[in-house]
Scaffold this motif. Structure first.
Motif, mmCIF file in Angstrom:
data_model
loop_
_atom_site.group_PDB
_atom_site.id
_atom_site.type_symbol
_atom_site.label_atom_id
_atom_site.label_comp_id
_atom_site.label_asym_id
_atom_site.label_seq_id
_atom_site.Cartn_x
_atom_site.Cartn_y
_atom_site.Cartn_z
ATOM 1 N N ASP A 189 -141.563 95.525 8.379
ATOM 2 C CA ASP A 189 -140.383 96.362 8.595
ATOM 3 C C ASP A 189 -140.777 97.841 8.667
ATOM 4 O OD1 ASP A 189 -138.757 94.124 8.574
ATOM 5 O OD2 ASP A 189 -138.113 94.392 6.490
ATOM 6 N N THR A 190 -141.737 98.233 7.853
ATOM 7 C CA THR A 190 -142.202 99.622 7.874
ATOM 8 C C THR A 190 -142.910 99.933 9.192
ATOM 9 O OG1 THR A 190 -142.415 99.615 5.465
ATOM 10 C CG2 THR A 190 -143.620 101.327 6.668
ATOM 11 N N VAL A 191 -143.708 98.978 9.682
ATOM 12 C CA VAL A 191 -144.327 99.145 10.996
ATOM 13 C C VAL A 191 -143.256 99.412 12.050
ATOM 14 C CG1 VAL A 191 -145.620 98.001 12.838
ATOM 15 C CG2 VAL A 191 -146.339 97.714 10.469
ATOM 16 N N ARG A 192 -142.204 98.592 12.044
ATOM 17 C CA ARG A 192 -141.159 98.736 13.066
ATOM 18 C C ARG A 192 -140.441 100.086 12.949
ATOM 19 N NH1 ARG A 192 -143.914 95.527 15.425
ATOM 20 N NH2 ARG A 192 -143.613 93.266 15.252
ATOM 21 N N GLU A 193 -140.252 100.554 11.726
ATOM 22 C CA GLU A 193 -139.610 101.853 11.547
ATOM 23 C C GLU A 193 -140.448 102.974 12.159
ATOM 24 O OE1 GLU A 193 -138.912 102.335 7.402
ATOM 25 O OE2 GLU A 193 -137.509 100.645 7.270
ATOM 26 N N SER A 231 -140.459 102.822 15.999
ATOM 27 C CA SER A 231 -139.201 103.297 16.582
ATOM 28 C C SER A 231 -139.022 104.802 16.435
ATOM 29 C CB SER A 231 -138.021 102.571 15.925
ATOM 30 O OG SER A 231 -138.073 101.182 16.190
ATOM 31 N N ASN A 232 -139.435 105.336 15.288
ATOM 32 C CA ASN A 232 -139.138 106.735 14.978
ATOM 33 C C ASN A 232 -140.280 107.696 15.267
ATOM 34 O OD1 ASN A 232 -136.596 105.951 13.986
ATOM 35 N ND2 ASN A 232 -137.442 105.536 11.950
ATOM 36 N N ARG A 233 -141.525 107.194 15.342
ATOM 37 C CA ARG A 233 -142.675 108.076 15.573
ATOM 38 C C ARG A 233 -143.583 107.531 16.672
ATOM 39 N NH1 ARG A 233 -143.663 111.247 11.073
ATOM 40 N NH2 ARG A 233 -144.981 112.454 12.488
ATOM 41 N N PRO A 234 -143.056 107.144 17.825
ATOM 42 C CA PRO A 234 -143.898 106.540 18.867
ATOM 43 C C PRO A 234 -144.957 107.484 19.410
ATOM 44 C CG PRO A 234 -141.740 107.084 19.758
ATOM 45 C CD PRO A 234 -141.650 107.268 18.268
ATOM 46 N N ARG A 275 -145.969 100.436 22.441
ATOM 47 C CA ARG A 275 -145.092 100.896 21.365
ATOM 48 C C ARG A 275 -144.919 99.843 20.272
ATOM 49 N NH1 ARG A 275 -139.355 104.107 22.124
ATOM 50 N NH2 ARG A 275 -138.874 104.351 19.908
ATOM 51 N N HIS A 276 -144.776 98.581 20.646
ATOM 52 C CA HIS A 276 -144.590 97.512 19.671
ATOM 53 C C HIS A 276 -145.686 96.458 19.857
ATOM 54 C CE1 HIS A 276 -140.687 99.095 18.534
ATOM 55 N NE2 HIS A 276 -140.311 99.089 19.800
ATOM 56 N N ASP A 277 -146.093 95.866 18.754
ATOM 57 C CA ASP A 277 -147.099 94.816 18.800
ATOM 58 C C ASP A 277 -146.705 93.717 17.820
ATOM 59 O OD1 ASP A 277 -149.362 93.438 19.488
ATOM 60 O OD2 ASP A 277 -150.776 94.820 18.536
ATOM 61 N N GLU A 314 -154.019 103.289 10.958
ATOM 62 C CA GLU A 314 -154.739 103.872 12.093
ATOM 63 C C GLU A 314 -153.961 104.995 12.756
ATOM 64 O OE1 GLU A 314 -156.843 102.484 16.317
ATOM 65 O OE2 GLU A 314 -155.707 101.029 15.128
ATOM 66 N N PHE A 315 -152.644 104.833 12.869
ATOM 67 C CA PHE A 315 -151.830 105.795 13.610
ATOM 68 C C PHE A 315 -150.796 106.538 12.761
ATOM 69 C CE2 PHE A 315 -152.840 102.445 16.779
ATOM 70 C CZ PHE A 315 -153.624 103.210 17.625
ATOM 71 N N PHE A 316 -150.247 105.873 11.749
ATOM 72 C CA PHE A 316 -149.055 106.396 11.093
ATOM 73 C C PHE A 316 -149.321 107.067 9.751
ATOM 74 C CE2 PHE A 316 -146.901 102.819 13.587
ATOM 75 C CZ PHE A 316 -146.600 103.667 14.639
#
Length: 257
Positions: free
Chosen positions: A218-222, A225-228, A241-243, A195-197
């Motif tokens: 782990d990819t979601v978290r990356e 963190s890097n493309r908020p 930012r995190h879910d 949806e976003f990344f």
């Protein structure tokens, strides 16, 4: 069915997702985070709700393994009402609630159900199909009063909470096992990859098959963190930012090609 799965809370918070997997079904629930100081009329929180609803769904799906999935969900919500034990105001529109996504193998097919913004995604001979209930995307506003007014109401959106009738609003269907290549069920903490990344569902499937469902999270978290800055919706502004993130993936080695 042969599933692999992973679930992880957003950093620094408890996990309001819940996943249950058996030999014939998978259930993924995403408890709706409550706003601070929100009057829910309930002594329970979303974590309690998803665990109790999960237990009620297991009971319903096990007792009647061929019943329509929306009937099973309605039964589970009805049982869940009793688990409040008369301590809560079940008429409060802000009562704890959850999205629901279910997969179930039955007689050469896989039945699915989606209520609110979790997703079922599968690939067969016709390509990739995304089953998603997007009614939360069309609300006129997203303040707490508007959301409460339109929760489990015609013209609004539907979640599993205190009203068994919400189950009749779920998106349901079936897909034949013959020709089914791959399939997953996930919360919106995972679907934000597409949806976003900018990832495709093919990317998500390939990542899960190559490295497992934990690698997807782990990819979601990356990305978080890097493309908020990518976490925005037109007309709704920034997304948290995190879910919590949960997915269950049907092993492709058992699929028919």
């Amino acid at each position: 069915m042969d599933f692999v799965f992973a679930s992880e809370p957003g950093p620094g918070r408890p996990n309001e997702d819940h996943v249950v997997v058996s030999a014939t079904f998978a259930v993924v629930l995403d408890g709706v985070t409550q706003l601070p100081d929100l009057d829910t009329g309930c002594v329970h929180d979303p974590i309690w709700l998803v665990r109790e609803l999960g237990a009620c769904l297991v009971e319903a799906l096990t007792r009647a393994p061929t019943a329509p999935l929306d009937d099973s969900l309605a039964e589970a919500i009805g049982r869940l009402r009793g688990r409040h034990q008369g301590r809560c105001d079940l008429s409060n529109p802000n009562s704890p609630s959850s999205t629901v996504a279910i997969l179930r193998e039955r007689s050469g097919q896989v039945d699915y159900l989606v209520l609110c913004d979790s997703s079922v995604v599968f690939e067969d001979r016709t390509g990739i199909t995304v089953v998603h209930d997007d009614r939360t995307d069309g609300l006129p506003a997203y303040d707490r009063h508007t959301v409460a007014r339109l929760r489990n109401r015609p013209g609004g959106f539907w979640v599993a909470s205190t009203d068994p009738a919400a189950a009749t609003e779920a998106v349901t269907g079936s897909v034949a096992l013959d020709g089914l290549r791959r399939m997953l069920v996930c919360t919106d903490g995972v679907s934000r990859l597409t949806e976003f990344f900018g990832l495709s569902w093919t990317d998500v499937f390939q990542l899960a098959e190559r490295s497992g469902p934990r690698a997807v999270i782990d990819t979601v978290r990356e990305y978080e963190s890097n493309r908020p800055g990518l976490l925005t919706r037109p007309g709704r502004g920034r997304v948290k930012r995190h879910d919590d993130a949960t997915l269950a993936v049907l092993r492709t080695g058992r699929m028919n090609r």
